[in-house]
Design a protein around this motif. Structure first.
Motif, PDB file in Angstrom:
ATOM      1  N   LEU A 173       0.919  -1.494   0.271  1.00 43.33           N
ATOM      2  CA  LEU A 173       0.125  -0.267   0.183  1.00 43.33           C
ATOM      3  C   LEU A 173       1.000   1.384   0.166  1.00 43.33           C
ATOM      4  CD1 LEU A 173      -2.634  -1.223   2.505  1.00 43.33           C
ATOM      5  CD2 LEU A 173      -2.810  -0.669   0.202  1.00 43.33           C
ATOM      6  N   LEU A 174       2.299   1.105   0.503  1.00 46.60           N
ATOM      7  CA  LEU A 174       2.632   2.970   0.952  1.00 46.60           C
ATOM      8  C   LEU A 174       3.247   3.021  -0.393  1.00 46.60           C
ATOM      9  CD1 LEU A 174       3.735   4.206   2.375  1.00 46.60           C
ATOM     10  CD2 LEU A 174       6.132   2.843   2.891  1.00 46.60           C
ATOM     11  N   LEU A 175       3.897   1.471  -1.132  1.00 46.10           N
ATOM     12  CA  LEU A 175       4.848   1.822  -2.754  1.00 46.10           C
ATOM     13  C   LEU A 175       3.195   2.449  -3.709  1.00 46.10           C
ATOM     14  CD1 LEU A 175       7.152  -1.559  -2.477  1.00 46.10           C
ATOM     15  CD2 LEU A 175       7.621   1.189  -2.291  1.00 46.10           C
ATOM     16  N   GLU A 176       2.505   1.457  -3.896  1.00 42.73           N
ATOM     17  CA  GLU A 176       1.205   1.632  -4.562  1.00 42.73           C
ATOM     18  C   GLU A 176       1.018   3.530  -4.561  1.00 42.73           C
ATOM     19  OE1 GLU A 176       0.038  -2.294  -5.645  1.00 42.73           O
ATOM     20  OE2 GLU A 176      -1.236  -1.249  -4.692  1.00 42.73           O
ATOM     21  N   GLY A 177       0.598   4.189  -3.038  1.00 40.15           N
ATOM     22  CA  GLY A 177       0.069   5.223  -2.921  1.00 40.15           C
ATOM     23  C   GLY A 177       1.097   5.910  -3.210  1.00 40.15           C
ATOM     24  N   ALA A 178       2.465   5.542  -2.754  1.00 37.96           N
ATOM     25  CA  ALA A 178       3.509   6.753  -3.657  1.00 37.96           C
ATOM     26  C   ALA A 178       3.815   7.467  -4.611  1.00 37.96           C
ATOM     27  CB  ALA A 178       5.198   6.329  -2.289  1.00 37.96           C
ATOM     28  N   GLY A 179       3.543   5.476  -5.334  1.00 37.63           N
ATOM     29  CA  GLY A 179       3.773   6.029  -6.826  1.00 37.63           C
ATOM     30  C   GLY A 179       2.470   6.209  -7.640  1.00 37.63           C
TER      31      GLY A 179
END
Length: 417
Positions: free
Chosen positions: A104-110
């Motif tokens: 969730l963190l990586l997809e959100g940052a992307g």
């Protein structure tokens, strides 16, 4: 369902089946342009299937059970261990929480980074585009919404010189493709690389080599050809890196693949077959399989009995499994390409490119897939399923267990090579 398509007529059964398989197997091969053919509801279904396929059905099921407050039994923990290629059952629930949070963190940052580019261009619609492409990139799916009337299937070709889009998408692809076990090592040991487990070391080293070496070849050879004279130096550098990263089963492209030279297409085909790491969102026969074969070759050249790497010795059954996986992938890749070439009358190299893209769950295409007939589409559907489920998993499910051998047969050597 009629609501899934823009014209309200609904998709044909084969189009729906092909798209659902491609999304669930995080492949990216399509027979209809995602932006122009599917409605907002249809696109939402596709991205949900991509997320489930990228995380793995078992991971999603366990995550739902955790959110519902249900107790995770030992059986579920064993299945989860196999699903994410964890080294042990202990701590599997904690590891699952980490995977979900990191995802969730990586997809959100992307999505935030992509939104900063798409929203100024598209308005509020850019938010949906950013979320869709962030999930598709991280899950190594390759579905895109960039098609327009008269110009379908363009992928990210309009962003070939955009550092923000290129680096964000490449970063998500690589992070999704190195595997959950490697994430755990990075989280636990940070920059102490010597403390990483052997699998993480092999994944990182092999992945880096499979990106840097092809990128250097693309820049020094492919993008020096006359058809790319219109690109600036920066676009050639980004294009070289992107085309080296995306065959890791992502399926995006920033240049027209039909203009690539024969040697470059061959390298991309081989990269698609290799794919990413075990227990990741990527497909292919995996970088660890390639690493095991390279270690075996080195052992033969050095006249060593064991496969050795980073001060560790690999068991012989690892090489046996790697050989079985490679044989299955290469065999189906060749048979599928030959069948499609014969049935459709397309060039063999183009057919092999499509089958490599399917069995490696990549999604790159030379424009052949949308023109294929029913038989060829069924071949690609099977290859996508095989590539995502995993070679050994499908083989074990189909072939019966011969049972334990009561006695060892006499040994006799043969000459090879």
């Amino acid at each position: 369902m009629p609501i899934s398509t823009r014209d309200g007529q609904g998709a044909s059964f084969f189009d729906a089946l092909f798209t659902a398989t491609s999304a669930t197997c995080v492949t990216g091969l399509v027979v209809q342009d995602t932006a122009q053919y599917w409605s907002g509801f249809g696109q939402a279904v596709i991205i949900v299937l991509i997320q489930i396929g990228g995380m793995g059905v078992v991971t999603v099921a366990v995550a739902i059970s955790m959110l519902a407050g249900r107790r995770i039994g030992l059986k579920e923990r064993w299945v989860m261990q196999e699903s994410i290629s964890a080294p042990q059952v202990g701590g599997i629930v904690r590891r699952t929480r980490f995977i979900l949070a990191a995802m969730l963190l990586l997809e959100g940052a992307g999505a935030l980074l992509l939104a900063s580019r798409f929203c100024p261009e598209m308005g509020l619609r850019g938010i949906w585009y950013a979320v869709f492409h962030a999930i598709s990139s991280f899950c190594n799916a390759g579905f895109d919404l960039m098609g327009a009337a008269g110009t379908p299937f363009v992928s990210l070709t309009s962003y070939v010189g955009d550092p923000l889009v290129n680096l964000t998408v490449m970063g998500l692809i690589i992070l999704g493709g190195i595997g959950f076990l490697t994430w755990g090592d990075v989280r636990q040991h940070r920059w102490h690389l010597r403390a990483y487990c052997l699998q993480s070391k092999l994944v990182l080293v092999t992945t880096a080599a499979l990106i840097l070496v092809p990128a250097l070849f693309f820049f020094c050879y492919e993008f020096q050809l006359p058809q790319w004279d219109g690109l600036t130096l920066g676009e050639k550098i980004l294009g070289s890196l992107f085309q080296a990263v995306t065959p890791r089963t992502a399926g995006y492209n920033t240049v027209d693949l039909t203009q690539l030279s024969g040697p470059t297409r061959m390298i991309i085909t081989l990269l698609m077959l290799v794919g990413g790491a075990p227990g990741s969102t990527a497909g292919g026969f995996k970088v660890t399989t390639l690493a095991v074969f390279l270690l075996a070759a080195r052992a033969v050249f050095r006249r060593q009995e064991d496969l050795q790497s980073f001060g560790r010795r690999l068991p012989i059954d690892t090489l046996q499994n790697a050989a079985a996986i490679l044989m299955a992938y290469v065999g189906l890749f060749l048979l599928g390409g030959l069948a499609i070439s014969c049935v459709e009358g397309v060039a063999l190299d183009a057919a092999l490119f499509e089958t490599a893209s399917a069995i490696g769950t990549v999604g790159l295409t030379l424009g052949v897939t949308p023109e294929l007939g029913g038989v060829s589409r069924l071949i690609l559907i099977f290859l996508m399923y095989f590539g995502r489920v995993g070679g050994l998993t499908l083989i074990y499910a189909v072939l019966p267990d011969s049972g334990a051998v009561p006695a060892q047969l006499p040994q006799e050597r043969i000459t090879v090579g």
